[in-house]
Design an enzyme around this catalytic site. Structure first.
Site, PDB file in Angstrom:
ATOM      1  N   ASN A 127       0.849  -1.183   0.000  1.00  0.00           N
ATOM      2  CA  ASN A 127       0.000   0.000   0.000  1.00  0.00           C
ATOM      3  C   ASN A 127       0.897   1.249   0.000  1.00  0.00           C
ATOM      4  OD1 ASN A 127      -1.412   2.292   1.090  1.00  0.00           O
ATOM      5  ND2 ASN A 127      -3.078   0.910   1.607  1.00  0.00           N
ATOM      6  N   HIS A 138       0.971   6.333   1.709  1.00  0.00           N
ATOM      7  CA  HIS A 138       1.776   7.295   2.478  1.00  0.00           C
ATOM      8  C   HIS A 138       2.765   8.069   1.613  1.00  0.00           C
ATOM      9  CE1 HIS A 138      -0.101   6.340   6.073  1.00  0.00           C
ATOM     10  NE2 HIS A 138       0.817   5.630   6.699  1.00  0.00           N
ATOM     11  N   ARG A 183       3.559  19.066   0.888  1.00  0.00           N
ATOM     12  CA  ARG A 183       4.301  20.201   0.341  1.00  0.00           C
ATOM     13  C   ARG A 183       3.775  20.664  -1.019  1.00  0.00           C
ATOM     14  NH1 ARG A 183       9.623  21.650   1.553  1.00  0.00           N
ATOM     15  NH2 ARG A 183       9.874  21.561   3.794  1.00  0.00           N
ATOM     16  N   HIS A 199      -5.661   3.449  -1.571  1.00  0.00           N
ATOM     17  CA  HIS A 199      -6.988   3.788  -1.029  1.00  0.00           C
ATOM     18  C   HIS A 199      -7.353   5.175  -1.544  1.00  0.00           C
ATOM     19  CE1 HIS A 199      -9.699   3.934   2.820  1.00  0.00           C
ATOM     20  NE2 HIS A 199     -10.334   4.307   1.729  1.00  0.00           N
ATOM     21  N   ARG A 209      -9.533   7.801  -1.026  1.00  0.00           N
ATOM     22  CA  ARG A 209     -10.515   8.245  -0.017  1.00  0.00           C
ATOM     23  C   ARG A 209     -11.369   9.368  -0.571  1.00  0.00           C
ATOM     24  NH1 ARG A 209      -8.976   6.274   5.329  1.00  0.00           N
ATOM     25  NH2 ARG A 209     -10.751   7.461   6.052  1.00  0.00           N
ATOM     26  N   ARG A 243      -7.201  12.651   0.669  1.00  0.00           N
ATOM     27  CA  ARG A 243      -6.116  13.149   1.522  1.00  0.00           C
ATOM     28  C   ARG A 243      -4.750  12.623   1.102  1.00  0.00           C
ATOM     29  NH1 ARG A 243      -7.395   9.938   7.110  1.00  0.00           N
ATOM     30  NH2 ARG A 243      -9.443  10.823   6.806  1.00  0.00           N
ATOM     31  N   GLU A 295      -8.732   0.363  -2.976  1.00  0.00           N
ATOM     32  CA  GLU A 295      -9.599   0.397  -1.783  1.00  0.00           C
ATOM     33  C   GLU A 295     -10.515   1.601  -1.900  1.00  0.00           C
ATOM     34  OE1 GLU A 295      -7.058   0.738   1.597  1.00  0.00           O
ATOM     35  OE2 GLU A 295      -6.219  -1.242   1.339  1.00  0.00           O
ATOM     36  N   THR A 334      -8.490   3.323   8.220  1.00  0.00           N
ATOM     37  CA  THR A 334      -9.721   2.533   8.227  1.00  0.00           C
ATOM     38  C   THR A 334      -9.856   1.832   9.575  1.00  0.00           C
ATOM     39  OG1 THR A 334      -9.166   2.145   5.923  1.00  0.00           O
ATOM     40  CG2 THR A 334     -11.066   0.957   6.787  1.00  0.00           C
ATOM     41  N   GLU A 358     -11.075  -9.706   3.095  1.00  0.00           N
ATOM     42  CA  GLU A 358      -9.844  -9.308   3.797  1.00  0.00           C
ATOM     43  C   GLU A 358     -10.152  -9.092   5.275  1.00  0.00           C
ATOM     44  OE1 GLU A 358      -7.310  -6.377   1.960  1.00  0.00           O
ATOM     45  OE2 GLU A 358      -6.604  -5.659   3.901  1.00  0.00           O
ATOM     46  N   HIS A 380      -3.700  -4.511   7.830  1.00  0.00           N
ATOM     47  CA  HIS A 380      -3.797  -3.392   8.763  1.00  0.00           C
ATOM     48  C   HIS A 380      -2.883  -3.591   9.956  1.00  0.00           C
ATOM     49  CE1 HIS A 380      -5.375   0.409  10.051  1.00  0.00           C
ATOM     50  NE2 HIS A 380      -6.014   0.451   8.900  1.00  0.00           N
ATOM     51  N   GLY A 403       1.043  -1.312   4.393  1.00  0.00           N
ATOM     52  CA  GLY A 403       1.450   0.029   3.976  1.00  0.00           C
ATOM     53  C   GLY A 403       2.292   0.735   5.011  1.00  0.00           C
ATOM     54  N   HIS A 404       1.660   1.119   6.103  1.00  0.00           N
ATOM     55  CA  HIS A 404       2.289   2.017   7.086  1.00  0.00           C
ATOM     56  C   HIS A 404       3.667   1.552   7.555  1.00  0.00           C
ATOM     57  CE1 HIS A 404       2.165   5.142  10.133  1.00  0.00           C
ATOM     58  NE2 HIS A 404       2.510   4.240  11.038  1.00  0.00           N
TER      59      HIS A 404
END
Ligand code: PXP
Length: 235
Positions: free
Chosen positions: A6, A9, A17, A42, A44, A48, A69, A100, A152, A188, A210-211
């Site tokens: 993912n 980020h 920026r 994702h 959204r 964002r 997503e 999420t 999932e 997640h 992802g994160h």
């Protein structure tokens, strides 16, 4: 076990920026070269991080399957049909949430979900439903007309507070999904440590991460980029 990377980020950082970098497409290329089996983004409702043009750009310029997503909203479904992603992963979405926070309520959304699945299948797009580890949702799914390709499991609660009973519930949920003849993915909050545990669950075929990956990437790369910058300004 397959890996969906993912890259949301990367877009988050870019958008802070308003620069063209870091480019999500470049991140996707690196992930694919490193062995990613899917690229997950994702889109959204508040845009964002990932934006519409990123989704089209990724689809056009990468040769790995794109997993999109989205919330179960008409606007998002129209984009999925236009971009023709490999799959969509339907997630509940709240504007004020940081990420999420939970899974879908299949029982309350049943008629909406079954019509979305039918429509997406007519466009050749696979449908994944993001749920909390919960056998009741699956018992309902078993008797219903909802036929997703993938379910999932939301692993965030376990990764935040890794109790053995939560891991057992994820294992049982994965087993039930498999028994229904549905592909089981999980995602997640998964770090290197939790990936080791997920790997041992036999019915999970893909992890979406992802994160933690983007966070680890910073420390894998920071030494080298500081060295490069020092070299530039020293010469
Ligand atoms: N799977 C789904 C459905 C998600 O919404 C997310 C977060 O966007 C992930 C997986 C990846 O979670 P994380 O960023 O915590 O690895």
């Amino acid at each position: 076990m397959k890996l969906g990377v993912n890259i949301d980020h990367i877009a988050t950082l870019r958008n802070t920026r308003g620069t063209p970098y870091p480019d999500p497409l470049k991140a996707a290329e690196i992930a694919i070269n490193a062995g990613a089996d899917f690229i997950t983004v994702h889109l959204r409702e508040d845009r964002r991080h990932i934006r519409d043009e990123d989704v089209f750009n990724l689809k056009k310029n990468t040769n790995t399957e794109l997993n999109l997503e989205i919330a179960a909203k008409e606007e998002m479904l129209e984009i999925a049909k236009k971009v023709k992603s490999y799959s969509i992963n339907i997630v509940p979405e709240k504007r004020e949430e940081l990420t999420t926070e939970g899974g879908l309520d299949i029982i309350n959304m049943h008629s909406k979900l079954s019509s979305i699945i039918e429509e997406m299948h007519s466009f050749g797009i696979k449908v994944s439903l993001f749920i909390n580890p919960n056998i009741n949702q699956l018992k309902y799914l078993e008797k219903s007309e909802i036929k997703p390709d993938i379910v999932e499991i939301h692993t965030g609660d376990y990764c935040n507070n890794p109790l053995e009973k939560k891991l057992k519930l994820i294992t049982n949920t994965a087993e039930y999904i498999n028994k229904l003849g549905i592909e089981c993915h999980a995602g997640h909050g998964i770090t290197y440590k939790y990936a080791q545990r997920m790997k041992k669950i036999p019915h999970i075929s893909t992890l979406n991460i992802g994160h933690s990956l983007i966070s680890e990437a910073i420390f894998d790369g920071l030494y080298s980029v500081v060295k490069t910058m020092k070299m530039i300004i020293s010469n």
